[in-house]
Design an enzyme around this catalytic site. Structure first.
Site, mmCIF file in Angstrom:
data_model
loop_
_atom_site.group_PDB
_atom_site.id
_atom_site.type_symbol
_atom_site.label_atom_id
_atom_site.label_comp_id
_atom_site.label_asym_id
_atom_site.label_seq_id
_atom_site.Cartn_x
_atom_site.Cartn_y
_atom_site.Cartn_z
ATOM 1 N N GLY A 1 4.052 -61.434 64.579
ATOM 2 C CA GLY A 1 4.052 -61.419 66.044
ATOM 3 C C GLY A 1 3.610 -62.736 66.659
ATOM 4 N N THR B 1 4.291 -46.334 62.418
ATOM 5 C CA THR B 1 4.741 -47.683 62.787
ATOM 6 C C THR B 1 5.931 -48.089 61.934
ATOM 7 O OG1 THR B 1 4.104 -50.003 63.070
ATOM 8 C CG2 THR B 1 3.171 -48.880 61.166
ATOM 9 N N ASP C 1 -0.709 -49.046 69.204
ATOM 10 C CA ASP C 1 0.045 -49.795 70.205
ATOM 11 C C ASP C 1 -0.791 -51.001 70.585
ATOM 12 O OD1 ASP C 1 2.641 -49.677 71.594
ATOM 13 O OD2 ASP C 1 1.378 -49.960 73.358
#
Ligand SMILES: O=P(O)(O)OP(=O)(O)OP(=O)(O)OC[C@H]1O[C@@H](n2cnc3c(O)ncnc32)[C@H](O)[C@@H]1O
Ligand SMILES: [Mg+2]
Length: 203
Positions: free
Chosen positions: A155, A8, A71
């Site tokens: 996020g 990542t 993911d």
């Protein structure tokens, strides 16, 4: 201490993995920690599983060691599951958490609280050279607020309230998020296979 590579480049994810795997006495290393620059991996899949496998297998094949990839994304019912696998670049390039949040909130404008259900999804893939990739999935159910709140996490955390809470994910302490998150739930599934994965790693 054994070291596990996480495929990542997301600093927020990398920090969370560091904490989770620290509990198992495993040191995690993200692509941001490597001295060589790893080119961005194109996530061309249409499912979380496909994209997790692309990331894990690309790095496992390159480094010839076991690699974990994550993911993940946010699925909003009222948007037919969007942004889903396209969560990272929902508002286009360059990738921006803030722009993604504004786009989602714009699309949900006028939609009442009871119709703002969403879930975070996390698929972990472990790729080991010459072996079948394995997958572990976790969810976190919740809903989308009208105004972003909080500074923790990353996020979409400022706009997501987990079911049973009044704070957004970004208002919760990191340890509280890590108790209930989609990532935590995926890691719980992975735990049974961890001894085998770690056997494949050098000290
Ligand atoms: O692919 P890597 O390098 O791991 O990093 P990424 O940020 O591109 O990660 P994804 O492709 O998996 O996209 C996931 C997006 O979903 C969001 N997301 C995933 N997990 C989240 C979490 O725990 N809290 C808030 N948002 C999250 C976040 O905005 C990410 O950009
Ligand atoms: Mg990505």
């Amino acid at each position: 201490m054994k070291q596990l590579i996480i495929a990542t480049k997301n600093q927020g994810k990398a920090k969370e993995f560091n904490v989770f795997f620290g509990q198992f006495h495993i040191n995690t290393i993200s692509l941001l920690d490597l001295s060589e620059t790893i080119p961005d991996i194109e996530e061309t899949g249409t499912t979380f599983e496909e994209n997790a496998a692309i990331k894990a297998e690309t790095i496992a094949n390159r480094m010839r060691i076991p690699v974990l990839a994550d993911d993940s994304g946010l699925m909003i019912d009222a948007l037919d599951g969007r942004p889903g696998v396209y969560s990272a670049r929902y508002a286009g390039e360059p990738k921006s958490d803030e722009a993604n949040i504004m786009k989602v909130l714009g699309e949900l404008e006028g939609i009442p609280a009871e119709q703002r259900h969403a879930r975070f999804v996390c698929v972990l893939a472990i790729a080991i050279p010459e072996q079948e990739t394995t997958y572990y999935k976790g969810f976190c159910e919740g809903s989308i607020v009208v105004q972003p709140r909080g500074t923790h996490g990353f996020g979409y955390d400022p706009v997501f309230i987990p079911d049973g809470y009044t704070k957004t994910m970004a208002e919760l302490a990191p340890a509280e998020k890590n108790n209930i998150s989609h990532r935590k739930n995926a890691i719980s599934r992975l735990e049974k296979d961890l001894p085998y994965v770690m056997e494949q790693l050098a000290d």
